[in-house]
Motif scaffolding. Structure first.
Motif, short mmCIF file in Angstrom:
data_model
loop_
_atom_site.label_atom_id
_atom_site.label_comp_id
_atom_site.label_asym_id
_atom_site.label_seq_id
_atom_site.Cartn_x
_atom_site.Cartn_y
_atom_site.Cartn_z
N HIS A 220 0.86 -1.18 0.00
CA HIS A 220 0.00 0.00 0.00
C HIS A 220 0.90 1.23 0.00
N ALA A 221 0.93 1.94 -1.11
CA ALA A 221 1.83 3.08 -1.31
C ALA A 221 1.37 4.30 -0.52
N SER A 222 2.32 4.92 0.16
CA SER A 222 2.07 6.20 0.84
C SER A 222 3.15 7.17 0.41
N ILE A 223 2.77 8.44 0.29
CA ILE A 223 3.71 9.46 -0.15
C ILE A 223 3.39 10.76 0.60
N ALA A 224 4.40 11.52 0.90
CA ALA A 224 4.22 12.83 1.55
C ALA A 224 4.97 13.86 0.73
N PRO A 225 4.33 14.98 0.46
CA PRO A 225 3.05 15.43 0.95
C PRO A 225 1.92 14.48 0.53
N PRO A 226 0.89 14.36 1.39
CA PRO A 226 -0.22 13.45 1.12
C PRO A 226 -1.14 13.98 0.04
N PRO A 227 -2.05 13.14 -0.47
CA PRO A 227 -2.97 13.55 -1.55
C PRO A 227 -3.82 14.77 -1.20
#
Length: 180
Positions: A36-43
């Motif tokens: 489960h991909a997470s990235i910051a800054p968030p959506p």
């Protein structure tokens, strides 16, 4: 007595299991994690061109996987160890990270280090780009066999699991005007 390659069969005896073939079948049933991909800054926010974006998958998804089967007097066990995460950045780029990455939180300082990041270096749409980002775990896969086996162990190389839940990032460009 019949001879096939380097394997001898005695009449009336149980056949030797082709362990590598059984291991390849086990590969299809292995409980690989879908990252489960997470990235910051968030959506809910946006990023900028030339800004370092943090990337991570949940730490609980970064673990070894094992599955076994008993067949014809042999037990074949497939073992897989995660080696890296392969990130599809949505723009055609692929980024590789050596681990799950460090999760970002709201209280993370701006200059905190991360173990996995990506920087978008240009834009296609002058009003901003939106990219779907996904990740998949790449495993190093080996097998072992006990009992009536054609071979005691072997390797199936690397296997990339299916990508799991993706995330979205919006990338804008900042313009700076210097007045002297």
């Amino acid at each position: 007595m019949a001879v096939l390659g380097n394997t001898f069969f005695l009449p009336g005896s149980q056949p030797v299991i082709a362990a590598a073939t059984v291991a390849e079948d086990l590969l299809k049933r292995a409980p690989f994690e879908t990252a489960h991909a997470s990235i910051a800054p968030p959506p809910s926010f946006h990023s900028y061109v030339n800004y370092k974006n943090w990337m991570w998958i949940p730490e609980k998804q970064w673990h070894d996987v094992s599955v076994s089967v008993d067949a014809g007097g042999a037990r074949v066990t497939l073992s897989a160890t995660p080696t890296r995460v392969e990130w599809d950045m949505g723009n055609g780029d692929v980024e590789f990270c050596a681990g799950a990455g460090r999760a970002w939180t709201v209280s993370t300082p701006e200059d905190a280090p991360t173990t996995c990041d990506y920087t978008y270096t240009d834009m296609e749409d002058p009003t901003g780009d939106t990219w779907d980002v996904s990740a998949r775990i790449v495993y190093s896969v080996a097998w072992s066999c006990t009992g009536r086996c054609s071979s005691p162990d072997g390797s199936l190389g690397e296997h990339a699991a299916v990508a799991g839940e993706s995330t979205t990032i919006r990338v804008l460009q900042r313009q700076t005007v210097v007045i002297r």
